[in-house]
Design a protein around this motif. Structure first.
Motif, PDB file in Angstrom:
ATOM      1  N   GLU A 322       0.843  -1.431  -0.149  1.00  0.00           N
ATOM      2  CA  GLU A 322       0.437  -0.022   0.116  1.00  0.00           C
ATOM      3  C   GLU A 322       0.599   0.958  -0.112  1.00  0.00           C
ATOM      4  OE1 GLU A 322      -1.254   1.311   4.374  1.00  0.00           O
ATOM      5  OE2 GLU A 322      -2.492  -0.241   3.913  1.00  0.00           O
ATOM      6  N   VAL A 323       0.069   1.895  -0.125  1.00  0.00           N
ATOM      7  CA  VAL A 323       1.054   3.651  -0.404  1.00  0.00           C
ATOM      8  C   VAL A 323       0.254   4.883   0.236  1.00  0.00           C
ATOM      9  CG1 VAL A 323       0.055   4.436  -2.550  1.00  0.00           C
ATOM     10  CG2 VAL A 323       2.195   5.089  -1.617  1.00  0.00           C
ATOM     11  N   LEU A 324       0.493   5.257   1.055  1.00  0.00           N
ATOM     12  CA  LEU A 324      -0.516   6.929   1.557  1.00  0.00           C
ATOM     13  C   LEU A 324       0.325   8.169   0.946  1.00  0.00           C
ATOM     14  CD1 LEU A 324      -1.661   8.695   4.203  1.00  0.00           C
ATOM     15  CD2 LEU A 324       0.700   8.123   5.040  1.00  0.00           C
ATOM     16  N   VAL A 325      -0.992   8.159  -0.102  1.00  0.00           N
ATOM     17  CA  VAL A 325      -0.357   8.987  -1.346  1.00  0.00           C
ATOM     18  C   VAL A 325      -0.399  10.708  -0.663  1.00  0.00           C
ATOM     19  CG1 VAL A 325      -1.962  10.298  -3.682  1.00  0.00           C
ATOM     20  CG2 VAL A 325      -1.833   7.572  -2.440  1.00  0.00           C
ATOM     21  N   PRO A 326       0.920  11.478  -1.250  1.00  0.00           N
ATOM     22  CA  PRO A 326       1.056  12.395  -0.852  1.00  0.00           C
ATOM     23  C   PRO A 326      -0.072  13.558  -1.281  1.00  0.00           C
ATOM     24  CG  PRO A 326       3.048  11.813  -2.249  1.00  0.00           C
ATOM     25  CD  PRO A 326       1.867  10.435  -2.141  1.00  0.00           C
ATOM     26  N   PRO A 327      -0.449  14.803  -0.692  1.00  0.00           N
ATOM     27  CA  PRO A 327      -1.252  15.514  -1.166  1.00  0.00           C
ATOM     28  C   PRO A 327      -0.889  15.832  -2.453  1.00  0.00           C
ATOM     29  CG  PRO A 327      -1.227  15.474   1.006  1.00  0.00           C
ATOM     30  CD  PRO A 327       0.025  14.614   0.369  1.00  0.00           C
ATOM     31  N   ASN A 328      -0.168  16.052  -3.290  1.00  0.00           N
ATOM     32  CA  ASN A 328       0.202  16.863  -4.106  1.00  0.00           C
ATOM     33  C   ASN A 328       0.377  15.893  -5.186  1.00  0.00           C
ATOM     34  OD1 ASN A 328       2.087  15.747  -3.486  1.00  0.00           O
ATOM     35  ND2 ASN A 328       3.847  17.610  -4.730  1.00  0.00           N
ATOM     36  N   GLN A 329      -0.427  14.373  -5.010  1.00  0.00           N
ATOM     37  CA  GLN A 329      -0.817  13.620  -6.183  1.00  0.00           C
ATOM     38  C   GLN A 329      -1.546  12.794  -6.129  1.00  0.00           C
ATOM     39  OE1 GLN A 329       3.745  11.727  -4.969  1.00  0.00           O
ATOM     40  NE2 GLN A 329       3.770  11.477  -7.916  1.00  0.00           N
ATOM     41  N   HIS A 330      -2.325  13.383  -5.178  1.00  0.00           N
ATOM     42  CA  HIS A 330      -3.782  12.675  -4.919  1.00  0.00           C
ATOM     43  C   HIS A 330      -5.052  13.066  -5.862  1.00  0.00           C
ATOM     44  CE1 HIS A 330      -7.338  11.811  -3.234  1.00  0.00           C
ATOM     45  NE2 HIS A 330      -8.613  12.141  -3.849  1.00  0.00           N
ATOM     46  N   GLU A 331      -4.429  13.215  -7.252  1.00  0.00           N
ATOM     47  CA  GLU A 331      -5.394  13.004  -8.289  1.00  0.00           C
ATOM     48  C   GLU A 331      -4.777  12.023  -9.244  1.00  0.00           C
ATOM     49  OE1 GLU A 331      -8.747  13.959  -8.601  1.00  0.00           O
ATOM     50  OE2 GLU A 331      -8.502  15.233  -6.990  1.00  0.00           O
ATOM     51  N   ASP A 332      -3.751  11.942  -8.950  1.00  0.00           N
ATOM     52  CA  ASP A 332      -2.279  10.873  -9.971  1.00  0.00           C
ATOM     53  C   ASP A 332      -2.694  10.155  -9.218  1.00  0.00           C
ATOM     54  OD1 ASP A 332      -1.000  10.236 -12.076  1.00  0.00           O
ATOM     55  OD2 ASP A 332       0.624  10.190 -11.057  1.00  0.00           O
ATOM     56  N   ILE A 333      -1.949   9.558  -7.993  1.00  0.00           N
ATOM     57  CA  ILE A 333      -2.358   7.946  -7.602  1.00  0.00           C
ATOM     58  C   ILE A 333      -3.311   7.513  -7.495  1.00  0.00           C
ATOM     59  CG2 ILE A 333      -1.170   6.323  -6.017  1.00  0.00           C
ATOM     60  CD1 ILE A 333       0.987   7.548  -7.417  1.00  0.00           C
ATOM     61  N   THR A 334      -4.351   7.835  -6.868  1.00  0.00           N
ATOM     62  CA  THR A 334      -5.805   7.552  -6.339  1.00  0.00           C
ATOM     63  C   THR A 334      -6.379   6.933  -7.864  1.00  0.00           C
ATOM     64  OG1 THR A 334      -6.654  10.009  -6.530  1.00  0.00           O
ATOM     65  CG2 THR A 334      -5.313   8.761  -4.409  1.00  0.00           C
ATOM     66  N   SER A 335      -6.016   7.735  -8.864  1.00  0.00           N
ATOM     67  CA  SER A 335      -7.050   7.032 -10.016  1.00  0.00           C
ATOM     68  C   SER A 335      -5.802   5.659 -10.781  1.00  0.00           C
ATOM     69  CB  SER A 335      -6.567   8.339 -11.445  1.00  0.00           C
ATOM     70  OG  SER A 335      -5.314   8.330 -11.169  1.00  0.00           O
ATOM     71  N   VAL A 336      -5.483   5.581 -10.354  1.00  0.00           N
ATOM     72  CA  VAL A 336      -4.408   3.987 -10.960  1.00  0.00           C
ATOM     73  C   VAL A 336      -5.436   2.976 -10.988  1.00  0.00           C
ATOM     74  CG1 VAL A 336      -3.792   2.851  -8.556  1.00  0.00           C
ATOM     75  CG2 VAL A 336      -2.305   2.034 -10.097  1.00  0.00           C
ATOM     76  N   ARG A 337      -5.038   1.914 -12.136  1.00  0.00           N
ATOM     77  CA  ARG A 337      -6.240   1.131 -12.034  1.00  0.00           C
ATOM     78  C   ARG A 337      -5.828  -0.410 -11.910  1.00  0.00           C
ATOM     79  NH1 ARG A 337      -7.973   2.712 -18.352  1.00  0.00           N
ATOM     80  NH2 ARG A 337      -5.313   3.169 -17.938  1.00  0.00           N
ATOM     81  N   VAL A 338      -6.718  -1.506 -12.096  1.00  0.00           N
ATOM     82  CA  VAL A 338      -5.285  -2.645 -12.699  1.00  0.00           C
ATOM     83  C   VAL A 338      -4.336  -2.781 -13.699  1.00  0.00           C
ATOM     84  CG1 VAL A 338      -5.031  -5.196 -12.772  1.00  0.00           C
ATOM     85  CG2 VAL A 338      -7.480  -4.121 -11.374  1.00  0.00           C
ATOM     86  N   GLU A 339      -4.592  -2.483 -14.611  1.00  0.00           N
ATOM     87  CA  GLU A 339      -3.946  -1.983 -15.466  1.00  0.00           C
ATOM     88  C   GLU A 339      -2.548  -1.976 -15.590  1.00  0.00           C
ATOM     89  OE1 GLU A 339      -7.169  -1.992 -15.659  1.00  0.00           O
ATOM     90  OE2 GLU A 339      -8.061  -3.137 -16.777  1.00  0.00           O
ATOM     91  N   ASP A 340      -2.726  -0.698 -14.794  1.00  0.00           N
ATOM     92  CA  ASP A 340      -1.027   0.230 -14.289  1.00  0.00           C
ATOM     93  C   ASP A 340      -0.340  -0.667 -13.840  1.00  0.00           C
ATOM     94  OD1 ASP A 340      -2.204   2.608 -15.622  1.00  0.00           O
ATOM     95  OD2 ASP A 340      -4.044   3.100 -14.017  1.00  0.00           O
TER      96      ASP A 340
END
Length: 471
Positions: A322-340
Motif C-alpha cells: 500500500e502507499v499513503l498518497v502525497p497530497p500533491n499526487q492525490h489525483e494522479d495516484i488515486t486514479s490507478v487501475r489494475v491495468e496500470d
C-alpha cells in the motif's frame, strides 16, 4: 432524569435497555414502524459488515443503531423545544425528526456499505442506501397501512437524506439533527461512533452527550457552546481513527472483496442485484445471503461456495502493498487501475489483482468541518460565531484528507513454494514488485509497514537468510 424520558412516561411507549444510552423510552408512534418486517430486517444486518471477521466483539446491528439514533434525535429536538419555546417546535416536527432518526438506515444492503461498493465495482450501478431508505420507507408505510399524510412522508424523506432543505419551507435547523449536510455533526454520528467504539474495543475520548446538551438554535441553525469546540475536533478525529483502524482494516477489506466476488458469481443465479429494484425482495435481502449460498446444493453456485469456504478457513486474499498518497499526487495516484499495475509484470492477469482506493477524512472531503460550524458563548447565547483552529490548538491538523492505494491478490491457485520453512506466494510477490515499479514511475514510495520482504535476501556477510512470510 432527562425531559424526554418524563414526557414519554406520560404519553406511553416502550422502554428499551441499551448498552450506550441505558434505559430510554420511545413513543408508540415509533413502534408502528419498528414492529414491521421492513424494520425488523435490520436485526440481520451487522452494523460494521465484514469488520466482525476481524473484531469479534463487533456483533451489533443496524437495528439497535437506528433505535439509538431515534432516541438521540428525540432527545435533541425535545431539549431545543423545552429550552427555546420561541422556536415554536410542534408535535409534528418532534415526531418526524424522531422517525427520521429511526428510519434513516432502512435502505442498507447486506454487509452495509460493502453492498454499495459491490454494486458500483462489479455491476457499475451507482446506488446509495439513503435513496433506498426513502423507497423502503414508502413501502413500509403502504404495506403496514401506517396512517401518515403525504406531506409528512415527503418531509420525513428529506430529513433522512438531509438534502433538499432549501426547497422546503420547513425550519432549516431540523435538518441539522439526523443528517447534517451543513457540517456533518449529527445524532447519527453520535450513536454509531459510540456504539462502534464500544463493540470493537476501541477507546474514545470525545463526549457526545455534551454536544447534545450544549447546543441551541441561532438564526435557524444548530450551534454549539464554544467550550465544546475541541470536543467536536475529537469527534471527527475519532471518526477518522475508526476508519483507519477498523472500517478499512486491510483484513476487513480483504474479506469484503472475497464476499463481493462470491456475490458476483452467485448473482446470475440468485438475482441479488435485482432486489434493489423491488422493495419487497429487498426486505428479504440481508447478511444471511452468505448462508443461502453456502447451504445451497446448486452446482452453479460452487465457485461462490468455494470462496465462502476459504473465508471460513481463513485463506484470504493477500495484501501486496500500500502507499499513503502525497497530497500533491492525490489525483494522479488515486486514479490507478489494475491495468496500470499488471503492465509491469507479464505473469499477472487482470483477475489476479485488486486495487483498493481508500479515502479518509473529517467527513467533508478535504475540508475542515469545524470551519462550517457556528458557536455561541454563555455570555451572549444569541450571537453565533466561527472559530479558527488556531484559536483552539496548534496541534490540530492542517490536512483533513488522506488517501491510500492498496493492492490485493486473489491467489486462487495457491501457487506456493515450501522449502525448509520458506513460504512464498509467487503471485503476491509479483504483484508487490509490479506495484513498486508503478510507484517508482510516479516518484512515490510504498509504505514499509505493508512491504512483504523478498523470501531470500543476503545478510551482511553474504550469507543467504530465509524469512518466514505470514499470510
Amino acid at each position: 432524569m432527562d425531559d424526554s424520558f418524563e414526557v414519554f412516561g406520560e404519553r406511553g411507549g416502550k422502554t428499551i435497555n441499551d448498552p450506550i444510552h441505558g434505559h430510554y423510552t420511545l413513543p408508540d408512534y415509533a413502534f408502528q414502524m419498528i414492529d414491521t418486517p421492513q424494520f425488523q430486517r435490520l436485526r440481520d444486518l451487522k452494523q460494521l459488515g465484514t469488520s466482525y471477521y476481524v473484531f469479534p466483539g463487533a456483533v451489533h446491528h443496524r437495528f439497535e443503531h437506528c433505535l439509538g439514533v431515534a432516541r438521540l434525535a428525540n432527545k435533541m429536538i425535545s431539549q431545543i423545544r423545552h429550552k427555546q419555546p420561541e422556536l415554536q417546535v410542534t408535535d409534528r416536527e418532534e415526531k418526524l425528526v424522531t422517525l427520521a432518526g429511526l428510519c434513516h438506515d432502512l435502505g442498507h444492503g447486506p454487509f452495509s456499505h460493502a453492498f454499495e461498493e459491490w454494486l458500483l465495482m462489479y455491476k457499475g450501478i451507482k446506488w446509495h442506501h439513503e435513496d433506498m431508505s426513502k423507497t423502503m420507507l414508502s413501502h413500509m408505510i403502504d404495506e403496514n397501512q401506517i396512517d401518515m399524510e403525504q406531506e409528512d412522508i415527503n418531509f420525513l424523506k428529506q430529513l433522512i437524506t438531509g438534502k433538499e432543505r432549501e426547497s422546503t419551507r420547513e425550519k432549516q435547523f431540523l435538518f441539522d439533527i439526523v443528517a447534517n449536510m451543513r457540517n456533518s455533526i449529527d445524532v447519527d454520528k453520535f450513536d454509531y461512533l459510540a456504539r462502534d467504539c464500544l463493540f470493537s474495543g476501541i477507546k474514545s475520548s470525545y463526549d457526545w452527550a455534551r454536544l447534545v446538551h450544549h447546543c441551541r438554535v441561532i438564526e435557524d441553525e444548530i450551534c454549539f457552546n464554544a467550550k465544546e469546540v475541541y470536543n467536536i475536533y475529537e469527534m471527527f478525529h475519532t471518526r477518522y481513527s475508526m476508519h483507519k483502524r477498523v472500517y478499512t482494516h486491510r483484513v476487513v477489506k480483504s474479506i469484503e472483496f472475497m464476499i463481493s466476488d462470491a456475490l458476483t458469481l452467485a448473482d446470475p443465479y440468485l438475482n441479488i442485484s435485482s432486489a434493489i429494484e423491488d422493495p419487497a425482495e429487498f426486505t428479504l435481502l440481508s447478511d444471511s445471503i452468505l448462508k443461502t449460498i453456502e447451504t445451497s446444493k446448486d452446482p452453479n453456485l460452487k465457485e461462490s461456495r468455494d470462496i465462502i469456504s476459504k473465508i471460513r478457513k481463513r485463506q484470504l486474499y493477500g495484501s501486496a502493498g500500500e502507499v499513503l498518497v502525497p497530497p500533491n499526487q492525490h489525483e494522479d495516484i488515486t486514479s490507478v487501475r489494475v491495468e496500470d499495475i499488471i503492465q509491469h509484470d507479464s505473469s499477472l492477469q487482470p483477475n489476479d489483482v485488486i486495487v483498493d482506493h481508500v479515502v479518509m477524512n473529517y467527513a467533508m472531503r478535504d475540508k475542515n468541518p469545524v470551519n462550517h460550524t457556528h458557536f455561541f458563548s454563555k455570555y451572549n447565547p444569541n450571537q453565533k460565531f466561527l472559530m479558527q483552529k488556531e484559536e483552539v490548538s496548534l496541534l490540530i491538523p492542517n490536512q483533513f484528507r488522506e488517501s491510500y492505494v492498496r493492492i490485493f491478490v486473489r491467489d486462487e491457485k495457491k501457487v506456493r513454494e515450501e522449502t525448509k520453512g520458506l513460504v512464498h506466494g509467487r503471485q503476491r510477490l509479483a504483484a508487490q514488485r509490479a506495484f513498486n515499479k508503478y510507484l517508482e514511475s510516479r516518484n512515490c514510495n510504498p509504505s514499509p509497514l505493508r512491504m512483504m520482504p523478498d523470501p531470500v535476501t543476503k545478510g551482511r556477510e553474504g550469507v543467504i537468510h530465509q524469512r518466514q512470510l505470514h499470510f
